[in-house]
Design an enzyme around this catalytic site. Structure first.
Site, PDB file in Angstrom:
ATOM      1  CE  LYS A 158      -3.626  -0.403   2.456  1.00  0.00           C
ATOM      2  NZ  LYS A 158      -4.248  -0.433   4.125  1.00  0.00           N
ATOM      3  NE  ARG A 169      -5.198   3.370   4.110  1.00  0.00           N
ATOM      4  CZ  ARG A 169      -5.318   3.557   2.795  1.00  0.00           C
ATOM      5  NH1 ARG A 169      -4.728   4.762   2.369  1.00  0.00           N
ATOM      6  NH2 ARG A 169      -5.996   2.923   2.091  1.00  0.00           N
ATOM      7  N   GLY A 204      -8.196  -7.843   4.846  1.00  0.00           N
ATOM      8  CA  GLY A 204      -8.850  -7.838   6.148  1.00  0.00           C
ATOM      9  C   GLY A 204      -8.266  -8.385   7.371  1.00  0.00           C
ATOM     10  CG  MET A 258      -2.570  -6.912   9.728  1.00  0.00           C
ATOM     11  SD  MET A 258      -0.796  -6.995   9.457  1.00  0.00           S
ATOM     12  CE  MET A 258      -0.864  -6.287   7.861  1.00  0.00           C
ATOM     13  NE  ARG A 261      -6.015  -4.578  -3.237  1.00  0.00           N
ATOM     14  CZ  ARG A 261      -6.508  -4.725  -2.049  1.00  0.00           C
ATOM     15  NH1 ARG A 261      -5.788  -4.420  -0.949  1.00  0.00           N
ATOM     16  NH2 ARG A 261      -7.782  -4.838  -1.801  1.00  0.00           N
ATOM     17  CG  HIS A 279      -7.338 -47.810 -11.475  1.00  0.00           C
ATOM     18  ND1 HIS A 279      -8.661 -47.822 -11.851  1.00  0.00           N
ATOM     19  CD2 HIS A 279      -6.870 -48.057 -12.707  1.00  0.00           C
ATOM     20  CE1 HIS A 279      -8.730 -48.135 -13.031  1.00  0.00           C
ATOM     21  NE2 HIS A 279      -7.702 -48.380 -13.595  1.00  0.00           N
ATOM     22  CB  SER A 293       9.844 -40.968 -23.515  1.00  0.00           C
ATOM     23  OG  SER A 293       9.022 -40.679 -22.593  1.00  0.00           O
ATOM     24  CB  CYS A 333       5.864 -39.879 -21.186  1.00  0.00           C
ATOM     25  SG  CYS A 333       6.571 -41.152 -20.649  1.00  0.00           S
ATOM     26  CE1 TYR A 360       8.096 -36.699 -25.362  1.00  0.00           C
ATOM     27  CE2 TYR A 360       9.857 -36.560 -26.615  1.00  0.00           C
ATOM     28  CZ  TYR A 360       8.902 -37.249 -26.018  1.00  0.00           C
ATOM     29  OH  TYR A 360       8.935 -38.678 -25.868  1.00  0.00           O
TER      30      TYR A 360
HETATM   31  P1  ADP Z   1      -7.698  -2.064   3.870  1.00  0.00           P
HETATM   32  O1  ADP Z   1      -6.203  -2.548   3.598  1.00  0.00           O
HETATM   33  O2  ADP Z   1      -8.437  -2.837   4.868  1.00  0.00           O
HETATM   34  O3  ADP Z   1      -8.460  -1.692   2.621  1.00  0.00           O
HETATM   35  P2  ADP Z   1      -7.503   0.566   4.380  1.00  0.00           P
HETATM   36  O4  ADP Z   1      -6.174   1.157   4.906  1.00  0.00           O
HETATM   37  O5  ADP Z   1      -7.346   0.579   2.869  1.00  0.00           O
HETATM   38  O6  ADP Z   1      -7.618  -0.734   4.678  1.00  0.00           O
HETATM   39  O7  ADP Z   1      -8.585   1.524   4.704  1.00  0.00           O
HETATM   40  C1  ADP Z   1      -9.772   1.122   4.969  1.00  0.00           C
HETATM   41  C2  ADP Z   1     -10.791   2.072   4.319  1.00  0.00           C
HETATM   42  O8  ADP Z   1     -10.630   3.263   4.934  1.00  0.00           O
HETATM   43  C3  ADP Z   1     -10.795   1.988   2.781  1.00  0.00           C
HETATM   44  O9  ADP Z   1     -12.137   2.272   2.362  1.00  0.00           O
HETATM   45  C4  ADP Z   1      -9.840   3.459   2.750  1.00  0.00           C
HETATM   46  O10 ADP Z   1     -10.361   4.046   1.482  1.00  0.00           O
HETATM   47  C5  ADP Z   1     -10.371   4.302   3.997  1.00  0.00           C
HETATM   48  N1  ADP Z   1      -9.460   5.137   3.998  1.00  0.00           N
HETATM   49  C6  ADP Z   1      -8.258   4.883   4.493  1.00  0.00           C
HETATM   50  N2  ADP Z   1      -7.502   6.069   4.780  1.00  0.00           N
HETATM   51  C7  ADP Z   1      -8.368   7.118   4.615  1.00  0.00           C
HETATM   52  C8  ADP Z   1      -8.081   8.634   4.382  1.00  0.00           C
HETATM   53  N3  ADP Z   1      -6.948   9.241   4.809  1.00  0.00           N
HETATM   54  N4  ADP Z   1      -9.359   9.382   4.119  1.00  0.00           N
HETATM   55  C9  ADP Z   1     -10.657   8.715   3.909  1.00  0.00           C
HETATM   56  N5  ADP Z   1     -10.635   7.430   3.856  1.00  0.00           N
HETATM   57  C10 ADP Z   1      -9.579   6.425   4.173  1.00  0.00           C
HETATM   58 MG    MG Z   2      -7.902  -0.699   1.465  1.00  0.00          MG
END
Ligand code: ADP
Ligand code: MG
Ligand code: MG
Length: 925
Positions: free
Chosen positions: A22, A93, A102, A104, A339, A455, A806, A874, A894
């Site tokens: 990220k 974040r 989901g 962390m 990403r 088998h 082979s 083979c 091959y």
């Molecule tokens: P995840 O990796 O679980 O997607 P994120 O770090 O991307 O977690 O953030 C979770 C949510 O919060 C995402 O929808 C993201 O767009 C939103 N978000 C994160 N940082 C900001 C920010 N600075 N301003 C507005 N929304 C944010």
């Molecule tokens: Mg995100």
């Protein structure tokens, strides 16, 4: 002082290990000029130092650098962190080198407290927004950083909603949200025994530590184990501190997620969802139903073109489909994350071909984007993804694909119904070669015993039919024609569905979807063939298999197992005659009947594959495999003897009735002949006894190391001679018709050149006869299987007689490890894998270090005697992508694999070459 932190303007977008995915991408898109809220990233190094510190203190300098960076954010936004008038708020974040959805946590709106809240409200003039942000912050921070269970907050939230009489969050008034915030603060106080931290920098430090800690949280640790994420792939999480932008500031604000192309189909259209007046987590949380991004064109006509522009800039920069997050704050669009998009196989294939045509990526990049193994998804029917049923039992996913049909419990019944066009699923405890006709007739195979290499599994994979093997939760009673799975009973004729991709078994007909061979896949595989050096052949035993192999793009047949031709139900009796024969003459009579049958098969196969090579392997398995087993024969004989006795009883009865009839003058009852012929029973009994006798004579202690392969061919030369004649005559017939054919005769189980010489003489004699009989030149090649260790060691001498080698890596693996495969896989291999004594199952993944090394040596020795000798593989490994890379690297010509794996192997062969060109070697790893 060590640098722990990089602003988005300075971080290296390529360094995902240090900055996390990220963070690295946010650096990259900031630097190419996309509108990212100002922010910075704390490195994974800081995370690891922190986690290594028994005191769990942030390393020296981190907080000082955080202060500096916050100063820059303040400068960039003209707001101040903790300011009572116009406060700067941030999100904290997580983000490691590998995406772990989901796993962390993220905290939004950090920096709020009683004072800054007042400022936020005053400055935005939006009380509702202020309290909404506040309550979100308290809950997220409470949960993530202070460990307060979510339910405690949810209870309070629901209570206020109920009190206010509203159904949806959006209907809550500012005063409701204020009450919620107060209740939340009380929850925190009550649960932690301390007031909610008010100092923004204290909040920040706690939040950073909490994100670092989440790296070692149970959830994340389990996830990494499950998906084999090693520390080389991702070590520690980075922390991103990002200026908050608000999608919840009114109807000119919004938040959403987008895919630059449709991840389900690959279609080149923007795809995704958004919500007006909402913050990020609302879209994922499913509290409100988001709208498709296309609606934005109408609802936010000024913003939509900007979003399209963002989409285009992301793709042209990354040359890859992107999955991105955005937020619109009062008419200004921000990109919050991007990403590489995760897609299913057909979307991957379509986007690869289309992006290459658009000039966004090269053909090579298009090929390398796709994991060859994933093509499997596209080649077999799958359960309709919308289906949500419960399986009655689960076994091993032994051969992929899904199929439905009526339950049948023996191969004959399968064949009978199959001929009537009825779809059937063959259910057995386990299957044997004599069940083969049932496989042909069935849509899928289910066994309650045996592993992925039983088998049933091997044969089903070869045919590309779904198979669930070793479903131990099912009890199969073949006599009753029933199967029991928990409370469910499957009777003959009941419909069931197998999913050989997951191993699940369902009652009833579950709808399936077929992705099929799309035009894009055809194109992609043509590119693959251009890029590859290795040719891809198919293992195909029948004309039907050959035709399918061709459809999948095979460049020939690398292995045609002649014994599979013997198994058809009208042929097996002749084969049995041949085996049971007491004299050479009797045996020859049976062989004479087999000859035209095999010749016709070969002719069809050669024609279908023309002008491609077809490698025919002479008979390999021990011949007793074609006979019923001893126990079965004993049971049948016992029943026949009972029958014989009963019939004698009937004779007595008839005689007695005759006498009685004489005295009473009544009509005579049926004669014994009408009731059944004892002579027929007698002859069946003697035939069965003869077979039993043969089964006992042929019994071997170690059949796999016993009387099979070329050993059989030398002791019964008439069998090999018949097969050689069938191949060469078929070739002669084709040649006469002007069809160019390239048969190759291959000898199995060779360990010394003398064996090869012996068979070669047979071939040469027959060849001369056939050319004379047919009056045409017949072209053929003669070669050896390499599946015995000694053969590899003697490769130099074998190459003097063989025009090709082979590698039969199934047997060669058994021989190199001295593991009997069935025993290894059922008994100790799983344990060996679990405790790391062996990394992989060598029968699935070619053991490069041992078996592979032997192969490499044999190739070298073989080529020293006959430069350019054609060498292939083979065994089942021939369809395994990593093994294919190895085969390319040691210079094989091959690989040959089952027809359905041919597309996977074609792509893998291209990968092998492209990766090697990039200097990526699999040898010595
Ligand atoms: P995840 O990796 O679980 O997607 P994120 O770090 O991307 O977690 O953030 C979770 C949510 O919060 C995402 O929808 C993201 O767009 C939103 N978000 C994160 N940082 C900001 C920010 N600075 N301003 C507005 N929304 C944010
Ligand atoms: Mg995100
Ligand atoms: Mg073999």
């Amino acid at each position: 002082m060590k640098k722990w932190i990089y602003s988005y303007h300075e971080g290296n977008g390529k360094d995902k290990q240090l900055l996390g995915g990220k963070g690295a991408n946010l650096c990259e898109i900031t630097q190419i000029g996309l509108n990212v809220p100002p922010g910075f990233v704390i490195t994974t190094d800081a995370c690891l130092s922190y986690l290594n510190d028994p005191e769990r203190q942030l390393p020296d300098g981190v907080m000082a650098q955080v202060h500096d960076q916050m100063g820059m954010l303040e400068h960039a936004t003209s707001k101040r962190f903790g300011d009572a008038n116009d406060p700067l708020l941030v999100s904290v974040r997580s983000g490691s080198a590998m995406s772990m959805p989901g796993m962390m946590d993220t905290i939004l709106n950090l920096g709020l407290n009683a004072q800054t809240l007042v400022g936020l409200i005053a400055h935005t003039g939006n009380e509702r927004f202020g309290y909404d942000s506040y309550r979100r912050f308290i809950q997220l921070f409470g949960k993530v950083a202070l460990g307060v269970p979510d339910e405690l907050f949810d209870e309070q939230f629901e209570a206020v909603k109920k009190k206010a009489g509203v159904a949806v969050d959006i209907a809550l008034q500012a005063s409701d949200l204020q009450e919620i915030s107060e209740r939340f603060l009380a929850v925190v106080q009550h649960h932690t025994g301390k007031p909610f931290p008010a100092d923004p920098y204290e909040q920040l430090e706690i939040a950073i530590k909490a994100v670092f800690n989440s790296w070692m949280g149970k959830r994340a640790v389990d996830y990494r184990r499950e998906f084999n994420i090693t520390t080389e792939m991702a070590n520690g999480t980075a922390v991103n501190i990002v200026t908050m932008v608000f999608g919840n500031m009114g109807t000119d604000s919004a938040t959403g997620v987008g895919f630059t192309r449709n991840p389900g189909t690959g279609e080149n259209v923007l795809y995704g969802e958004y919500l007006v007046n909402a913050q990020g987590e609302d879209v994922v949380a499913g509290i409100r139903t988001p709208k498709p991004l296309q609606d934005m064109a109408e609802e936010m006509p000024v913003l939509f073109p900007q979003l399209m522009d963002l989409r285009n800039r992301l793709e042209t920069h990354y040359h890859e489909v992107q999955d991105f997050e955005f937020t619109i704050e009062k008419g200004v669009l921000y990109c919050l994350q991007t990403r590489n998009g995760k897609m299913n196989a057909s979307a991957m294939v379509r986007t690869s071909v289309e992006m290459a045509r658009e000039g966004l990526i090269t053909e090579q990049e298009a090929l390398l984007r796709i994991n060859p193994q994933h093509l499997e998804q596209m080649l077999y029917p799958r359960l309709d993804p919308k289906f949500k049923g419960t399986a009655i039992a689960t076994g091993l996913p032994a051969s992929p694909g899904a199929a439905s049909g009526q339950a049948v419990f023996d191969a004959d019944r399968a064949e009978t119904l199959g001929k009537q066009g009825i779809k059937v699923i063959l259910i057995r405890e386990e299957t044997k070669p004599e069940d083969i006709h049932g496989f042909f007739a069935a849509q899928g195979i289910l066994t309650s015993r045996g592993g992925k290499t039983s088998h049933a599994a091997v044969v089903a994979r070869g045919m590309g039919k779904p198979c669930v093997a070793g479903a131990e939760g099912i009890h199969v009673d073949v006599q009753l024609r029933k199967a029991f799975a928990g409370n469910a009973i499957i009777k003959e004729g009941d419909v069931l569905t197998l999913d050989g991709t997951s191993g699940n078994i369902y009652l009833g007909a579950v709808p399936t979807v077929e992705t099929g061979f799309s035009t894009e896949l055809t194109t992609l595989l043509e590119w693959a063939d251009k890029a590859a050096r290795l040719k891809v052949m198919a293992n195909a035993d029948t004309p039907h298999d050959a035709a399918r192999a061709l459809q999948y793009g095979a460049q020939g047949i690398g292995l045609c197992r002649t014994e599979r031709m013997f198994n058809a139900s009208e042929r097996l009796p002749i084969v049995i005659d041949m085996i049971v024969a007491d004299t050479t003459e009797q045996r020859q009579a049976a062989l004479d009947r087999l000859l035209p049958i095999q010749r016709a098969d070969f002719r069809d196969v050669l024609k279908i594959m023309s002008p491609r090579p077809v490698t025919v392997r002479l008979l390999d398995p021990p011949i007793h495999e074609f006979l019923p087993n001893e126990q079965q024969l004993l049971n049948e004989l016992e029943q026949l003897h009972h029958l014989r006795l009963s019939m004698q009883g009937m004779e007595v009865l008839v005689e007695t009735v005759k006498l009685l009839a004489g005295s009473h003058g009544e009509a005579l009852p049926a004669t014994v002949h009408e009731l059944g012929d004892t002579r027929m029973v007698d002859s069946v009994i003697s035939r069965k006894e003869q077979i039993l006798q043969k089964v006992r004579t042929l019994h071997e202690v170690n059949p796999m190391l016993g009387h099979r392969g070329v050993r059989l061919g030398i002791t019964f030369p008439e069998i090999y001679t018949m097969q050689i004649r069938a191949v060469l005559e078929a070739a002669a017939e084709c040649t006469k018709e002007g069809v160019p054919v390239f048969p190759e005769i291959m000898v199995p189980q060779v360990c010394t050149v003398e064996e090869l010489k012996y068979v070669k003489r047979l071939v040469e004699t027959v060849h001369q006869q056939v050319e004379a009989d047919f009056g045409v030149k017949v072209h053929y090649e003669f070669g050896s299987m390499m599946e015995v260790v000694r053969a590899c060691m003697r490769a130099e001498s074998l190459a003097e007689e063989a025009q090709f080698f082979s590698f039969g890596t199934n047997d060669l693996t058994q021989a190199s490890f001295s593991f009997s495969r069935e025993d290894a896989e059922n008994k100790f291999l799983p344990m060996y894998n679990d405790c790391g004594i062996l990394q992989d199952n060598p029968f699935e993944v070619l053991d490069v270090k041992g078996v592979g090394k032997l192969m490499g040596l044999a190739v070298g020795w073989g080529r020293s005697a006959r430069p350019g000798i054609k060498v292939g593989i083979c065994g089942e490994h021939g369809g395994h992508p990593a093994s294919i890379r190895f085969c390319d690297e040691i210079g094989l010509d091959y690989v040959s694999c089952s027809a359905p794996r041919v597309p996977i192997a074609r792509l893998a062969a291209a990968h092998a070459r492209l990766l090697l060109d990039q200097g990526q070697s699999v040898i010595g790893k």
